[in-house]
Design a protein around this motif. Structure first.
Motif, short mmCIF file in Angstrom:
data_model
loop_
_atom_site.label_atom_id
_atom_site.label_comp_id
_atom_site.label_asym_id
_atom_site.label_seq_id
_atom_site.Cartn_x
_atom_site.Cartn_y
_atom_site.Cartn_z
N LEU A 157 11.83 -90.41 -70.77
CA LEU A 157 11.49 -89.88 -69.45
C LEU A 157 12.37 -88.66 -69.12
O LEU A 157 11.90 -87.64 -68.64
N PHE A 158 13.64 -88.80 -69.43
CA PHE A 158 14.58 -87.72 -69.14
C PHE A 158 14.26 -86.48 -69.99
O PHE A 158 14.30 -85.35 -69.50
N ASN A 159 13.96 -86.73 -71.27
CA ASN A 159 13.68 -85.61 -72.17
C ASN A 159 12.51 -84.75 -71.72
O ASN A 159 12.48 -83.55 -71.93
N ARG A 160 11.56 -85.43 -71.07
CA ARG A 160 10.38 -84.72 -70.60
C ARG A 160 10.73 -83.63 -69.58
O ARG A 160 10.04 -82.65 -69.43
N ILE A 161 11.82 -83.86 -68.84
CA ILE A 161 12.15 -82.90 -67.77
C ILE A 161 13.42 -82.10 -68.03
O ILE A 161 13.76 -81.17 -67.29
N LYS A 162 14.13 -82.44 -69.09
CA LYS A 162 15.48 -81.86 -69.24
C LYS A 162 15.49 -80.33 -69.29
O LYS A 162 16.43 -79.71 -68.79
N ASN A 163 14.45 -79.74 -69.84
CA ASN A 163 14.45 -78.27 -69.93
C ASN A 163 14.17 -77.58 -68.59
O ASN A 163 14.26 -76.36 -68.48
N THR A 164 13.84 -78.37 -67.60
CA THR A 164 13.56 -77.79 -66.28
C THR A 164 14.78 -77.89 -65.35
O THR A 164 14.70 -77.53 -64.18
N ILE A 165 15.89 -78.40 -65.90
CA ILE A 165 17.08 -78.61 -65.05
C ILE A 165 17.92 -77.33 -64.99
O ILE A 165 18.37 -76.83 -66.01
N SER A 166 18.12 -76.83 -63.79
CA SER A 166 18.94 -75.62 -63.64
C SER A 166 20.42 -76.01 -63.50
O SER A 166 20.74 -77.15 -63.15
N PRO A 167 21.32 -75.07 -63.74
CA PRO A 167 22.75 -75.38 -63.64
C PRO A 167 23.12 -75.90 -62.25
O PRO A 167 22.49 -75.52 -61.26
N ASN A 168 24.16 -76.72 -62.22
CA ASN A 168 24.66 -77.35 -60.98
C ASN A 168 23.61 -78.21 -60.28
O ASN A 168 23.53 -78.25 -59.06
N SER A 169 22.81 -78.89 -61.08
CA SER A 169 21.91 -79.90 -60.51
C SER A 169 22.62 -81.25 -60.50
O SER A 169 23.63 -81.44 -61.16
N LEU A 170 22.05 -82.17 -59.74
CA LEU A 170 22.60 -83.53 -59.68
C LEU A 170 21.47 -84.51 -59.97
O LEU A 170 20.44 -84.49 -59.29
N PHE A 171 21.68 -85.35 -60.97
CA PHE A 171 20.70 -86.36 -61.35
C PHE A 171 21.23 -87.70 -60.85
O PHE A 171 22.37 -88.06 -61.14
N ILE A 172 20.42 -88.42 -60.08
CA ILE A 172 20.91 -89.68 -59.51
C ILE A 172 20.20 -90.88 -60.13
O ILE A 172 18.97 -90.93 -60.15
N VAL A 173 20.99 -91.81 -60.62
CA VAL A 173 20.43 -93.04 -61.18
C VAL A 173 21.05 -94.23 -60.44
O VAL A 173 22.28 -94.36 -60.40
N CYS A 174 20.21 -95.07 -59.89
CA CYS A 174 20.67 -96.32 -59.30
C CYS A 174 20.55 -97.37 -60.40
O CYS A 174 19.46 -97.59 -60.92
N LYS B 179 22.39 -77.52 -56.69
CA LYS B 179 21.27 -76.59 -56.54
C LYS B 179 19.98 -77.37 -56.39
O LYS B 179 19.07 -76.97 -55.65
N GLU B 180 19.90 -78.47 -57.13
CA GLU B 180 18.74 -79.35 -57.02
C GLU B 180 19.21 -80.79 -57.24
O GLU B 180 20.12 -81.03 -58.03
N VAL B 181 18.58 -81.72 -56.52
CA VAL B 181 18.89 -83.14 -56.73
C VAL B 181 17.65 -83.81 -57.30
O VAL B 181 16.56 -83.70 -56.72
N ILE B 182 17.82 -84.45 -58.46
CA ILE B 182 16.68 -85.09 -59.12
C ILE B 182 16.85 -86.60 -59.02
O ILE B 182 17.88 -87.15 -59.41
N ILE B 183 15.82 -87.24 -58.47
CA ILE B 183 15.94 -88.67 -58.16
C ILE B 183 14.77 -89.46 -58.74
O ILE B 183 13.66 -89.43 -58.19
N PRO B 184 14.99 -90.17 -59.86
CA PRO B 184 13.94 -91.07 -60.34
C PRO B 184 13.65 -92.12 -59.25
O PRO B 184 14.58 -92.74 -58.74
#
Lengths: 369, 369
Positions: free
Chosen positions: B137-154, B98-103
């Motif tokens: 850093l992750f905690n700051r945004i975690k409550n904004t993550i909707s279901p079926n999102s993808l978080f990408i970490v290199c 649904k959303e892709v989150i990319i640091p």
């Protein structure tokens, strides 16, 4: 394994099953030029082994120029791919078709990729029309085509080896144009055809035409992976934006740049296939209970008559280290169809003997295979 | 060319511009093992040239077994790809996030593929956090993550060379799990890291974890194209259904099957990189107006101080046949960042001299590059 994931040409799997080396197997299930790849290929690979320590060239300008010149188009109208599956995915992603219409039986990957991408798909049954794709067949459905549809034609068709005529395809292209829809023609086997029915000349004239080409089959380098997509420069820019920057491996890039220059190899292949496909077709025609379709390309599609089941036939041949392509997993086909490649004369003779042996004995004995 | 289509490592383009052969160029812009590929690679290619006349093995069981054993997982949890771009596309197609989150800044292809697939994308700015990705850093945004999102970490991150810790990633993975979302970790450079922070051990425990691996960088075969995706067996079956049957070329298949066995090469590379990255980092630290980040992997990310523009610096180096990776086209970075690979000692010395020459002279003369 899923039905649509079975293809010909898996010599490694067969070799393992039979506990032999892959080169002991006579593989009639993959439609590869029996003359083998051009001499230059080995030399080019040896020269470029050191280069695999670099990323492949992302631009591939020399490759595109060489391929454009061979296929008769401009470099701005052509893009290389790691085989056709990658390119079909790019085409689908670029145009997002509302519906994909696929005259079938045909190459299974079109429908499989549609399924993966959850695209609405319609298969047109070619069996009722003797596998022939003509304007009559198209006219029957043309009024049901919604805007932004994609019509896919494999030409010559795999597995039937039957060719659609340029005159018919031009009409189809025109009709699709009036419906704001696309025509994608997969010309993977066109290089083997004597009377060229390629639609490349129409690429710049029609902005709804997309053509696929394969280097794999004619130049006998399926292991290197190389194909092309051709379209007008505007749509091509979208294709380029969607492309993996490093999709072409280093060897495919260098080999592809040189391979089209070998005119002798190209001529030798064409005249050999032209001669040998007729001989093989004639010999298969003589085998009881087999009805081969006259081949336009480098492979022969055949029907078994009566109770002969292709799975059993293929299994008996496999025990003789011969692979054929059972066509029972193609849409609209049953256990009565198979496909064989035109290989070297002596190899074709081995196949003919084996088929005669299996089919004559069995049809006499029990008429049930 | 579009901003997100510029990458390091295009020696062919640079060679053409400078009118020299690619091997005359010192390419610090691609992060490839400077020891070159293992000796066996050349032999394996020579042995298998004849095999390119066959289709590549569609099953690649030996390759999967070898890679599974090297990466510490089961064959049912691993699938090979023609580089990571193909595999990322398959991941996106399988899970339809649904959303892709990319640091970011990070490998540009993640965001580019999102754009191609019209996926909702959110870039998290790492610059404010000194490029460190931690739970804070992750905690700051975690409550904004909707279901079926993808978080990408290199991890380690490209281009910064900074590593995220296993302990932090486990917390992130847990949090994403409660949100029915996925974590994809690209461990393309993990083989170079001394203190292993790979998350492979968690593959079977967490069904929302996906890991990418690259053979290209550590084994110095970018031209052959080979990477892997790892996940739980259930999601892996979906990946397999989406895969091009012949995505791996013949050489990549055979080389990949053997390459992981060369333990001496693996050890030699690790100890060399560990030693040389420190020496190179120390020497760069001494150059006026450069601030390199201490590297976890085989490349160094550096900042220029004051008015030194990286484009001008890269251009001056290119005239000396040295390529560096300007990082100005990465998200959140400007003209003050570049990346260099750790290469052979003598090559690194040439770079250090060149940097000293360009930066010392110029900063003295005009403090404006």
């Amino acid at each position: 394994m899923q039905k649509d994931r079975i293809h010909g040409g898996n010599v490694y799997k067969a070799a393992k099953e039979l506990n032999v080396s892959p080169n002991e197997i006579l593989d009639f299930s993959a439609n590869i030029n029996p003359l083998g790849f051009p001499h230059a290929v080995e030399k080019i690979i040896l020269e470029h082994i050191k280069d695999i320590a670099y990323y492949p060239d992302t631009e591939q300008n020399e490759l595109r120029e060489a391929a454009a010149s061979y296929y008769g188009t401009k470099p701005s109208c052509i893009m290389p791919g790691n085989g056709s599956v990658e390119l079909i995915n790019i085409v689908f992603e670029a145009i997002e078709p509302k519906e994909v219409i696929i005259p079938s039986p045909t190459f299974l990957e079109y429908a499989r990729i549609c399924k993966n991408r959850r695209l609405k798909t319609r298969l047109l049954d070619l069996t009722a029309n003797n596998f022939i794709l003509d304007t009559e067949l198209f006219n029957r459905i043309k009024n049901t085509i919604s805007p932004n549809s994609l019509f896919i034609v494999c030409n010559p068709n795999n597995p039937t080896g039957i060719i659609a005529k340029k005159s018919d395809l031009t009409v189809t292209l025109e009709e699709l144009k009036t419906r704001n829809s696309y025509l994608m023609i997969d010309e993977a086997f066109m290089d083997f055809v004597e009377e060229n029915e390629s639609m490349v000349d129409f690429i710049e004239q029609y902005d709804n035409l997309i053509i696929l080409k394969s280097v794999t089959k004619f130049f006998a380098i399926p292991g290197l992976r190389l194909g092309f997509v051709l379209t007008n420069p505007e749509l091509m820019r979208t294709f380029y934006n969607l492309k993996d920057p490093w999709n072409i491996n280093t060897f495919a890039g260098f080999v592809g740049t040189e391979i089209f220059k070998d005119e002798k190899y190209i001529q030798d292949t064409r005249s050999y296939i032209s001669r040998e496909k007729k001989r093989l077709w004639k010999n298969i025609s003589k085998i009881p209970n087999l009805e081969p379709v006259f081949p336009e390309a480098n492979f022969i599609f055949a029907k078994t008559i009566g109770k002969i089941k292709v799975t059993a036939l293929a299994e008996k041949l496999k025990q003789k280290k011969i692979l054929i392509r059972s066509c029972s997993n193609y849409d609209f086909l049953n256990e009565n169809f198979f496909r064989i490649a035109v290989k070297k004369s002596e190899e074709n003779d081995i196949l003919i003997s084996a088929l005669n042996e299996i089919l004559c004995i069995n049809t006499k004995k029990e008429d049930n295979l």
